[in-house]
Design a protein around this motif. Structure first.
Motif, mmCIF file in Angstrom:
data_model
loop_
_atom_site.group_PDB
_atom_site.id
_atom_site.type_symbol
_atom_site.label_atom_id
_atom_site.label_comp_id
_atom_site.label_asym_id
_atom_site.label_seq_id
_atom_site.Cartn_x
_atom_site.Cartn_y
_atom_site.Cartn_z
ATOM 1 N N VAL A 1 4.943 -3.574 -15.422
ATOM 2 C CA VAL A 1 4.889 -2.843 -14.150
ATOM 3 C C VAL A 1 3.618 -3.228 -13.396
ATOM 4 O O VAL A 1 3.656 -3.545 -12.195
ATOM 5 C CB VAL A 1 4.945 -1.317 -14.382
ATOM 6 C CG1 VAL A 1 4.691 -0.554 -13.088
ATOM 7 C CG2 VAL A 1 6.280 -0.918 -14.990
ATOM 8 N N ILE A 2 2.488 -3.234 -14.094
ATOM 9 C CA ILE A 2 1.215 -3.578 -13.462
ATOM 10 C C ILE A 2 1.248 -5.026 -12.970
ATOM 11 O O ILE A 2 0.795 -5.321 -11.862
ATOM 12 C CB ILE A 2 0.034 -3.341 -14.421
ATOM 13 C CG1 ILE A 2 -0.120 -1.836 -14.688
ATOM 14 C CG2 ILE A 2 -1.254 -3.933 -13.881
ATOM 15 C CD1 ILE A 2 -0.371 -0.991 -13.443
ATOM 16 N N SER A 3 1.794 -5.925 -13.771
ATOM 17 C CA SER A 3 1.889 -7.324 -13.345
ATOM 18 C C SER A 3 2.718 -7.452 -12.074
ATOM 19 O O SER A 3 2.364 -8.209 -11.169
ATOM 20 C CB SER A 3 2.482 -8.183 -14.459
ATOM 21 O OG SER A 3 1.580 -8.269 -15.538
ATOM 22 N N SER A 4 3.799 -6.690 -11.990
ATOM 23 C CA SER A 4 4.638 -6.692 -10.795
ATOM 24 C C SER A 4 3.857 -6.149 -9.597
ATOM 25 O O SER A 4 3.913 -6.723 -8.499
ATOM 26 C CB SER A 4 5.885 -5.840 -11.036
ATOM 27 O OG SER A 4 6.603 -5.654 -9.849
ATOM 28 N N TYR A 5 3.127 -5.076 -9.796
ATOM 29 C CA TYR A 5 2.307 -4.504 -8.723
ATOM 30 C C TYR A 5 1.264 -5.505 -8.241
ATOM 31 O O TYR A 5 1.072 -5.696 -7.033
ATOM 32 C CB TYR A 5 1.590 -3.240 -9.201
ATOM 33 C CG TYR A 5 2.457 -2.013 -9.323
ATOM 34 C CD1 TYR A 5 3.806 -2.006 -9.000
ATOM 35 C CD2 TYR A 5 1.908 -0.818 -9.778
ATOM 36 C CE1 TYR A 5 4.574 -0.860 -9.123
ATOM 37 C CE2 TYR A 5 2.662 0.329 -9.892
ATOM 38 C CZ TYR A 5 3.996 0.302 -9.572
ATOM 39 O OH TYR A 5 4.745 1.438 -9.687
ATOM 40 N N LEU B 1 0.803 -1.225 0.000
ATOM 41 C CA LEU B 1 0.000 0.000 0.000
ATOM 42 C C LEU B 1 0.837 1.277 0.000
ATOM 43 O O LEU B 1 0.286 2.373 -0.004
ATOM 44 C CB LEU B 1 -0.943 0.000 1.212
ATOM 45 C CG LEU B 1 -1.999 -1.104 1.215
ATOM 46 C CD1 LEU B 1 -2.801 -1.066 2.503
ATOM 47 C CD2 LEU B 1 -2.902 -0.997 -0.002
ATOM 48 N N SER B 2 2.159 1.132 -0.037
ATOM 49 C CA SER B 2 3.035 2.304 -0.008
ATOM 50 C C SER B 2 3.143 2.993 -1.367
ATOM 51 O O SER B 2 3.740 4.059 -1.468
ATOM 52 C CB SER B 2 4.431 1.914 0.486
ATOM 53 O OG SER B 2 5.081 1.104 -0.482
ATOM 54 N N ASN B 3 2.539 2.412 -2.385
ATOM 55 C CA ASN B 3 2.614 2.945 -3.739
ATOM 56 C C ASN B 3 1.239 3.488 -4.137
ATOM 57 O O ASN B 3 0.225 2.808 -3.980
ATOM 58 C CB ASN B 3 3.059 1.824 -4.682
ATOM 59 C CG ASN B 3 3.062 2.237 -6.116
ATOM 60 O OD1 ASN B 3 2.021 2.266 -6.749
ATOM 61 N ND2 ASN B 3 4.232 2.531 -6.642
ATOM 62 N N GLU B 4 1.201 4.695 -4.668
ATOM 63 C CA GLU B 4 -0.072 5.337 -5.014
ATOM 64 C C GLU B 4 -0.867 4.538 -6.045
ATOM 65 O O GLU B 4 -2.084 4.382 -5.915
ATOM 66 C CB GLU B 4 0.170 6.755 -5.531
ATOM 67 C CG GLU B 4 -1.120 7.476 -5.844
ATOM 68 C CD GLU B 4 -0.902 8.899 -6.332
ATOM 69 O OE1 GLU B 4 -1.908 9.542 -6.669
ATOM 70 O OE2 GLU B 4 0.256 9.364 -6.382
ATOM 71 N N ILE C 1 -5.422 0.907 -7.472
ATOM 72 C CA ILE C 1 -5.918 -0.396 -7.926
ATOM 73 C C ILE C 1 -6.870 -0.979 -6.886
ATOM 74 O O ILE C 1 -7.932 -1.511 -7.233
ATOM 75 C CB ILE C 1 -4.752 -1.359 -8.233
ATOM 76 C CG1 ILE C 1 -3.992 -0.876 -9.476
ATOM 77 C CG2 ILE C 1 -5.261 -2.796 -8.420
ATOM 78 C CD1 ILE C 1 -2.673 -1.589 -9.723
ATOM 79 N N MET C 2 -6.522 -0.849 -5.616
ATOM 80 C CA MET C 2 -7.416 -1.338 -4.560
ATOM 81 C C MET C 2 -8.757 -0.608 -4.611
ATOM 82 O O MET C 2 -9.812 -1.229 -4.460
ATOM 83 C CB MET C 2 -6.764 -1.168 -3.185
ATOM 84 C CG MET C 2 -5.566 -2.068 -2.938
ATOM 85 S SD MET C 2 -5.956 -3.829 -3.012
ATOM 86 C CE MET C 2 -7.014 -3.988 -1.571
#
Length: 103
Positions: free
Chosen positions: A60-64, A10-13, A18-19
């Motif tokens: 990037v999204i897959s990693s997130y 949750l430290s990434n905007e 996405i949540m």
């Protein structure tokens, strides 16, 4: 549930966005496209749709999404060649209780 993994996720905007998007997918994604395929948002939202909404590279999204899944915040389901992600409400509730009790 490992709180430190959730804090990191949750430290990434963008991950927080996405949540939010997955909390109310009907407000952020085209539900009709899913219904035409015989699907609904209960299975989740396709990685490609999340990637398009975020405007970031699919890698990037897959990693997130993987980070969020490893933390327990998300669940995934593969249907054919597509992977769909949805919130893991049980973990989110446990984390909310942890926050309330511990902090």
């Amino acid at each position: 549930m490992e709180p430190s993994l959730i804090y990191k996720a949750l430290s990434n905007e963008t991950r927080r966005l996405i949540m939010l998007w997955l909390k109310k997918p009907e407000e952020f994604f085209d539900e009709q496209a899913y219904l035409k395929q015989g699907l609904n948002f209960q299975i989740g939202v396709c990685v490609g749709d999340i990637q398009a909404k975020a405007g970031l590279a699919q890698s990037v999204i897959s990693s997130y999404l993987l980070t969020m899944q490893k933390s327990g915040l998300l669940e995934s389901e593969r249907i054919g060649k597509w992977t769909y992600y949805r919130r893991n409400e049980k973990t989110i509730q446990k984390f909310a209780e942890y926050i309330q009790k511990e902090l």
